[in-house]
Design an enzyme around this catalytic site. Structure first.
Site, PDB file in Angstrom:
ATOM      1  N   GLY A  72       0.830  -1.206   0.000  1.00  0.00           N
ATOM      2  CA  GLY A  72       0.000   0.000   0.000  1.00  0.00           C
ATOM      3  C   GLY A  72       0.863   1.255   0.000  1.00  0.00           C
ATOM      4  N   ASN A 151      -6.932   4.287   9.916  1.00  0.00           N
ATOM      5  CA  ASN A 151      -6.485   3.023  10.501  1.00  0.00           C
ATOM      6  C   ASN A 151      -6.602   2.964  12.022  1.00  0.00           C
ATOM      7  OD1 ASN A 151      -4.502   4.980   9.574  1.00  0.00           O
ATOM      8  ND2 ASN A 151      -2.986   3.802  10.664  1.00  0.00           N
ATOM      9  N   THR A 236       9.463  -7.989 -12.464  1.00  0.00           N
ATOM     10  CA  THR A 236       8.712  -9.208 -12.766  1.00  0.00           C
ATOM     11  C   THR A 236       7.590  -9.367 -11.751  1.00  0.00           C
ATOM     12  OG1 THR A 236      10.677 -10.185 -13.694  1.00  0.00           O
ATOM     13  CG2 THR A 236       8.925 -11.717 -13.068  1.00  0.00           C
ATOM     14  N   CYS A 324       2.544   0.613  12.502  1.00  0.00           N
ATOM     15  CA  CYS A 324       3.724   1.294  11.984  1.00  0.00           C
ATOM     16  C   CYS A 324       4.291   2.293  12.989  1.00  0.00           C
ATOM     17  CB  CYS A 324       3.360   2.019  10.696  1.00  0.00           C
ATOM     18  SG  CYS A 324       2.196   1.101   9.721  1.00  0.00           S
TER      19      CYS A 324
HETATM   20  N1  PLP Z   1      -2.403   3.265   4.471  1.00  0.00           N
HETATM   21  C1  PLP Z   1      -3.051   2.904   5.567  1.00  0.00           C
HETATM   22  C2  PLP Z   1      -4.274   3.665   5.970  1.00  0.00           C
HETATM   23  C3  PLP Z   1      -2.619   1.821   6.340  1.00  0.00           C
HETATM   24  O1  PLP Z   1      -3.280   1.480   7.438  1.00  0.00           O
HETATM   25  C4  PLP Z   1      -1.449   1.126   5.922  1.00  0.00           C
HETATM   26  C5  PLP Z   1      -0.910   0.009   6.729  1.00  0.00           C
HETATM   27  O2  PLP Z   1      -1.121  -0.075   7.923  1.00  0.00           O
HETATM   28  C6  PLP Z   1      -0.810   1.541   4.750  1.00  0.00           C
HETATM   29  C7  PLP Z   1      -1.305   2.613   4.047  1.00  0.00           C
HETATM   30  C8  PLP Z   1       0.423   0.851   4.257  1.00  0.00           C
HETATM   31  O3  PLP Z   1       0.146  -0.384   3.668  1.00  0.00           O
HETATM   32  P1  PLP Z   1       1.333  -1.433   3.475  1.00  0.00           P
HETATM   33  O4  PLP Z   1       1.626  -1.995   4.831  1.00  0.00           O
HETATM   34  O5  PLP Z   1       0.836  -2.445   2.526  1.00  0.00           O
HETATM   35  O6  PLP Z   1       2.487  -0.659   2.928  1.00  0.00           O
END
Ligand code: PLP
Length: 380
Positions: A72, A151, A236, A324
């Site tokens: 993401g 989140n 790839t 995170c």
């Molecule tokens: N955006 C939001 C709102 C998220 O909660 C997260 C992951 O917690 C991400 C982006 C990032 O996704 P990824 O872990 O696949 O990089």
């Protein structure tokens, strides 16, 4: 109960059995490169196409409008970088104070590179004021980036309205929908966004696979150059993971969001029981407009990190913010933006998933009631 009770599905989810089984052949015997023109490759290419179709259907998009990325975060950055390259003379971007770190860190970098960034405020429930957005727009604005669902507190933002405002002002609009896809129905045509990001590991596919919807590929500049993904993302293809994500999409579509309805009921039941049985609690977020699986609850006087550790000793997993941020002992930027009284009311985030059961929620509530009593006694 010695079994794990996993209530941190916004951090990541378990790979579904169906997804794992679908992926396994592509980690073993079906190892052809989809770009190869012999049958070992063309067979894979066909399977990738089926996966792409299912994944596109999740957001009612055309399969030609989506590309696969590594996560993401990569999808988010790709959308931002392409947007600013499209308008090299415009140096203003609008986003919010409650975005994911992948957006906020990118904005910080762009600030150091001469960009002017407006971070929109939220109210105490985490809601945006679209009048503030309209006022922030200048002739120099090239991009607006707002998440679909938060989140930490689960708020859903009015993406359709924001896209309209952006387009009325000839500004590109990107939406980080990582926490929304698979939880709520999304019709990309109704929303009319220019870019939309999502990620496999939030929807029972593995970590390390992301998706970016691109409305207009003619004006898209890749982050990684190469011929794959119709020249929009080199490298790839991650065949097993794409096929796994295709299966996860199929499972969500087959469920027809019934499970999601179940999840919402279960989340509401949890909150009601907590309210009934524990005094002095606070639930953060916009209760009228949240994704169905998320609850951010604080218990007056009880520190969330201590509570999280005690819960862990009972094999119950929740978080105190986004995964995170968890390694950095900073107050949550989302709750800080909500001007939360974190001294008295620091919340745990409970996020249910496809596999969460009523039994697990009952066990969690039972443990929680005892733990809060004990921790509050210790504080007195
Ligand atoms: N955006 C939001 C709102 C998220 O909660 C997260 C992951 O917690 C991400 C982006 C990032 O996704 P990824 O872990 O696949 O990089």
């Amino acid at each position: 109960m010695n079994q794990i009770i996993y209530l941190d599905n916004n951090a990541t989810t378990k790979v579904s059995e169906g997804v794992l089984n679908k992926m396994l052949p592509y980690l073993k015997d079906e190892y052809g490169n989809p770009s190869s023109i012999y049958s070992l490759g063309t067979k894979i290419k066909k399977e990738l196409n089926i996966a792409r179709e299912n994944i596109a259907r999740l957001i009612h998009a055309d399969k030609n409008n989506i590309i696969f990325t590594s996560c993401g975060s990569e999808s988010n950055i790709s959308a931002i970088m392409s947007s600013i390259r499209q308008y090299p003379n415009k140096k203003h971007i609008i986003t919010t104070k409650v975005e994911h770190a992948s957006i906020l860190e990118c904005m910080k970098y762009l600030e150091s590179d001469g960009y002017n960034i407006t971070y929109l405020n939220v109210d105490k429930h985490g809601r945006l004021d679209l009048k503030e957005l309209e006022k922030a727009i200048t002739k120099d604005t090239c991009l607006i980036s707002v998440m679909m669902a938060n989140n930490e507190i689960g708020n859903i933002y009015p993406i359709k309205d924001i896209a309209k405002i952006a387009h009325n002002n000839n500004i590109l609009f990107h939406c980080d929908a990582v926490q929304a896809v698979g939880k709520i129905k999304i019709d990309i045509n109704e929303l009319d966004v220019d870019f939309l990001s999502f990620s496999g590991h939030k929807i029972n596919a593995p970590k390390g696979i992301g998706v970016l919807y691109i409305k207009d590929s003619n004006n898209y500049t890749p982050l990684i150059f190469g011929h794959q993904e119709k020249n929009r993302r080199g490298g790839t293809e991650n065949v097993p993971y794409i096929i796994g994500l295709g299966k996860a999409a199929e499972e969500i579509l087959n469920d027809n969001y019934q499970k999601e309805k179940g999840i919402e009921k279960l989340r509401d039941y949890l909150e009601e029981e907590v309210k009934k049985n524990i005094e002095d609690i606070h639930i953060y977020g916009d209760k009228q407009n949240r994704i169905p699986n998320t609850s951010s609850i604080a218990f007056k006087g009880v520190k969330a990190d201590a509570l999280m550790l005690v819960l862990e000793s009972f094999n119950i997993y929740v978080s105190t913010g986004s995964a995170c941020n968890a390694e950095i002992a900073l107050p949550s930027h989302v709750l800080t933006a909500c001007k939360a009284n974190l001294e008295d009311y620091s919340p745990i985030r409970i996020s249910l998933g496809t596999y969460t059961t009523k039994e697990e929620i009952d066990e969690f509530i039972k443990r929680l009631i005892g733990i809060i009593k004990m921790m509050r006694k210790d504080i007195k």
